[in-house]
Motif scaffolding. Structure first.
Motif, PDB file in Angstrom:
ATOM      1  N   ALA A  10       0.831  -1.215   0.000  1.00  0.00           N
ATOM      2  CA  ALA A  10       0.000   0.000   0.000  1.00  0.00           C
ATOM      3  C   ALA A  10       0.861   1.258   0.000  1.00  0.00           C
ATOM      4  O   ALA A  10       0.561   2.235  -0.689  1.00  0.00           O
ATOM      5  CB  ALA A  10      -0.931   0.003   1.204  1.00  0.00           C
ATOM      6  N   THR A  11       1.959   1.241   0.773  1.00  0.00           N
ATOM      7  CA  THR A  11       2.857   2.399   0.815  1.00  0.00           C
ATOM      8  C   THR A  11       3.519   2.612  -0.538  1.00  0.00           C
ATOM      9  O   THR A  11       3.608   3.743  -1.028  1.00  0.00           O
ATOM     10  CB  THR A  11       3.924   2.220   1.915  1.00  0.00           C
ATOM     11  OG1 THR A  11       3.246   2.134   3.177  1.00  0.00           O
ATOM     12  CG2 THR A  11       4.903   3.367   1.931  1.00  0.00           C
ATOM     13  N   LEU A  12       3.963   1.530  -1.154  1.00  0.00           N
ATOM     14  CA  LEU A  12       4.568   1.650  -2.481  1.00  0.00           C
ATOM     15  C   LEU A  12       3.560   2.238  -3.462  1.00  0.00           C
ATOM     16  O   LEU A  12       3.889   3.144  -4.232  1.00  0.00           O
ATOM     17  CB  LEU A  12       5.062   0.295  -2.975  1.00  0.00           C
ATOM     18  CG  LEU A  12       5.678   0.291  -4.372  1.00  0.00           C
ATOM     19  CD1 LEU A  12       6.909   1.178  -4.434  1.00  0.00           C
ATOM     20  CD2 LEU A  12       6.008  -1.128  -4.795  1.00  0.00           C
ATOM     21  N   LYS A  13       2.340   1.752  -3.420  1.00  0.00           N
ATOM     22  CA  LYS A  13       1.298   2.252  -4.318  1.00  0.00           C
ATOM     23  C   LYS A  13       1.051   3.740  -4.087  1.00  0.00           C
ATOM     24  O   LYS A  13       0.946   4.515  -5.046  1.00  0.00           O
ATOM     25  CB  LYS A  13       0.006   1.458  -4.101  1.00  0.00           C
ATOM     26  CG  LYS A  13      -1.068   1.763  -5.095  1.00  0.00           C
ATOM     27  CD  LYS A  13      -2.256   0.843  -4.899  1.00  0.00           C
ATOM     28  CE  LYS A  13      -3.341   1.173  -5.903  1.00  0.00           C
ATOM     29  NZ  LYS A  13      -4.476   0.271  -5.795  1.00  0.00           N
ATOM     30  N   HIS A  19       3.736  10.391  -7.437  1.00  0.00           N
ATOM     31  CA  HIS A  19       4.548  10.798  -8.595  1.00  0.00           C
ATOM     32  C   HIS A  19       3.803  10.568  -9.910  1.00  0.00           C
ATOM     33  O   HIS A  19       4.423  10.517 -10.984  1.00  0.00           O
ATOM     34  CB  HIS A  19       5.874  10.043  -8.586  1.00  0.00           C
ATOM     35  CG  HIS A  19       6.742  10.431  -7.433  1.00  0.00           C
ATOM     36  ND1 HIS A  19       7.467  11.602  -7.407  1.00  0.00           N
ATOM     37  CD2 HIS A  19       6.972   9.820  -6.252  1.00  0.00           C
ATOM     38  CE1 HIS A  19       8.127  11.688  -6.276  1.00  0.00           C
ATOM     39  NE2 HIS A  19       7.835  10.609  -5.537  1.00  0.00           N
ATOM     40  N   LEU A  20       2.480  10.397  -9.794  1.00  0.00           N
ATOM     41  CA  LEU A  20       1.599  10.245 -10.964  1.00  0.00           C
ATOM     42  C   LEU A  20       1.980   9.051 -11.849  1.00  0.00           C
ATOM     43  O   LEU A  20       1.985   9.137 -13.082  1.00  0.00           O
ATOM     44  CB  LEU A  20       1.579  11.538 -11.793  1.00  0.00           C
ATOM     45  CG  LEU A  20       1.206  12.806 -11.031  1.00  0.00           C
ATOM     46  CD1 LEU A  20       1.310  14.011 -11.943  1.00  0.00           C
ATOM     47  CD2 LEU A  20      -0.182  12.686 -10.422  1.00  0.00           C
ATOM     48  N   THR A  21       2.298   7.945 -11.214  1.00  0.00           N
ATOM     49  CA  THR A  21       2.623   6.726 -11.945  1.00  0.00           C
ATOM     50  C   THR A  21       2.094   5.535 -11.169  1.00  0.00           C
ATOM     51  O   THR A  21       1.462   5.687 -10.126  1.00  0.00           O
ATOM     52  CB  THR A  21       4.144   6.619 -12.201  1.00  0.00           C
ATOM     53  OG1 THR A  21       4.381   5.546 -13.115  1.00  0.00           O
ATOM     54  CG2 THR A  21       4.935   6.441 -10.926  1.00  0.00           C
ATOM     55  N   HIS A  22       2.342   4.344 -11.683  1.00  0.00           N
ATOM     56  CA  HIS A  22       1.962   3.116 -11.004  1.00  0.00           C
ATOM     57  C   HIS A  22       2.964   2.037 -11.361  1.00  0.00           C
ATOM     58  O   HIS A  22       3.822   2.221 -12.230  1.00  0.00           O
ATOM     59  CB  HIS A  22       0.526   2.707 -11.343  1.00  0.00           C
ATOM     60  CG  HIS A  22       0.241   2.674 -12.819  1.00  0.00           C
ATOM     61  ND1 HIS A  22       0.499   1.589 -13.598  1.00  0.00           N
ATOM     62  CD2 HIS A  22      -0.256   3.618 -13.642  1.00  0.00           C
ATOM     63  CE1 HIS A  22       0.164   1.852 -14.852  1.00  0.00           C
ATOM     64  NE2 HIS A  22      -0.291   3.081 -14.902  1.00  0.00           N
ATOM     65  N   ALA A  25       3.342   0.804 -15.060  1.00  0.00           N
ATOM     66  CA  ALA A  25       3.987   1.803 -15.922  1.00  0.00           C
ATOM     67  C   ALA A  25       5.500   1.781 -15.738  1.00  0.00           C
ATOM     68  O   ALA A  25       6.257   1.875 -16.715  1.00  0.00           O
ATOM     69  CB  ALA A  25       3.436   3.196 -15.628  1.00  0.00           C
ATOM     70  N   GLN A  26       5.938   1.646 -14.501  1.00  0.00           N
ATOM     71  CA  GLN A  26       7.372   1.602 -14.239  1.00  0.00           C
ATOM     72  C   GLN A  26       7.991   0.316 -14.778  1.00  0.00           C
ATOM     73  O   GLN A  26       9.090   0.324 -15.330  1.00  0.00           O
ATOM     74  CB  GLN A  26       7.643   1.735 -12.734  1.00  0.00           C
ATOM     75  CG  GLN A  26       7.255   3.084 -12.177  1.00  0.00           C
ATOM     76  CD  GLN A  26       7.930   4.225 -12.923  1.00  0.00           C
ATOM     77  OE1 GLN A  26       9.155   4.263 -13.043  1.00  0.00           O
ATOM     78  NE2 GLN A  26       7.143   5.139 -13.433  1.00  0.00           N
ATOM     79  N   ARG A  27       7.262  -0.784 -14.645  1.00  0.00           N
ATOM     80  CA  ARG A  27       7.739  -2.066 -15.180  1.00  0.00           C
ATOM     81  C   ARG A  27       7.838  -2.004 -16.700  1.00  0.00           C
ATOM     82  O   ARG A  27       8.839  -2.429 -17.291  1.00  0.00           O
ATOM     83  CB  ARG A  27       6.792  -3.183 -14.759  1.00  0.00           C
ATOM     84  CG  ARG A  27       7.235  -4.550 -15.173  1.00  0.00           C
ATOM     85  CD  ARG A  27       6.295  -5.597 -14.575  1.00  0.00           C
ATOM     86  NE  ARG A  27       6.752  -6.919 -14.888  1.00  0.00           N
ATOM     87  CZ  ARG A  27       6.282  -7.639 -15.908  1.00  0.00           C
ATOM     88  NH1 ARG A  27       5.331  -7.151 -16.675  1.00  0.00           N
ATOM     89  NH2 ARG A  27       6.747  -8.843 -16.145  1.00  0.00           N
ATOM     90  N   ASP A  28       6.815  -1.461 -17.347  1.00  0.00           N
ATOM     91  CA  ASP A  28       6.837  -1.310 -18.800  1.00  0.00           C
ATOM     92  C   ASP A  28       7.999  -0.445 -19.255  1.00  0.00           C
ATOM     93  O   ASP A  28       8.692  -0.765 -20.225  1.00  0.00           O
ATOM     94  CB  ASP A  28       5.522  -0.705 -19.302  1.00  0.00           C
ATOM     95  CG  ASP A  28       4.347  -1.666 -19.245  1.00  0.00           C
ATOM     96  OD1 ASP A  28       4.555  -2.876 -18.993  1.00  0.00           O
ATOM     97  OD2 ASP A  28       3.212  -1.191 -19.447  1.00  0.00           O
ATOM     98  N   GLN A  29       8.230   0.649 -18.552  1.00  0.00           N
ATOM     99  CA  GLN A  29       9.326   1.561 -18.903  1.00  0.00           C
ATOM    100  C   GLN A  29      10.674   0.844 -18.788  1.00  0.00           C
ATOM    101  O   GLN A  29      11.539   0.970 -19.649  1.00  0.00           O
ATOM    102  CB  GLN A  29       9.287   2.786 -17.983  1.00  0.00           C
ATOM    103  CG  GLN A  29      10.213   3.883 -18.376  1.00  0.00           C
ATOM    104  CD  GLN A  29       9.721   4.657 -19.593  1.00  0.00           C
ATOM    105  OE1 GLN A  29       8.628   4.464 -20.082  1.00  0.00           O
ATOM    106  NE2 GLN A  29      10.548   5.528 -20.076  1.00  0.00           N
TER     107      GLN A  29
END
Length: 74
Positions: A10-13, A19-22, A25-29
């Motif tokens: 939950a904290t990570l989320k 930072h307006l991401t999830h 999205a970070q995994r895809d990048q």
């Protein structure tokens, strides 16, 4: 991933949302950058890149690449 950063999921989320991401999205990048490096620096072919990224079907890799870049080929 949360465990690697010693936080709850939950904290990570919440931090990613700040930072307006999830996570996806970070995994895809990350996978996109890895795929481009493997292709243009290490000269891997499409099948080698898919295997490296643990995407076991070349067509799934192509679809993922298109989703990441809005471009149809690597």
């Amino acid at each position: 991933m949360a465990h690697a950063f010693s936080v709850s999921p939950a904290t990570l989320k919440r931090r990613l949302k700040k930072h307006l991401t999830h996570f996806q999205a970070q995994r895809d990048q990350s996978q996109l950058h890895t795929a481009l490096k493997l292709r243009y620096v290490d000269h891997f072919n499409t099948e080698q890149i898919a295997n490296y990224l643990a995407i076991h079907d070349r067509n799934n890799f192509r679809r993922a690449f298109k989703r990441w870049t809005y471009y149809s080929s690597i």
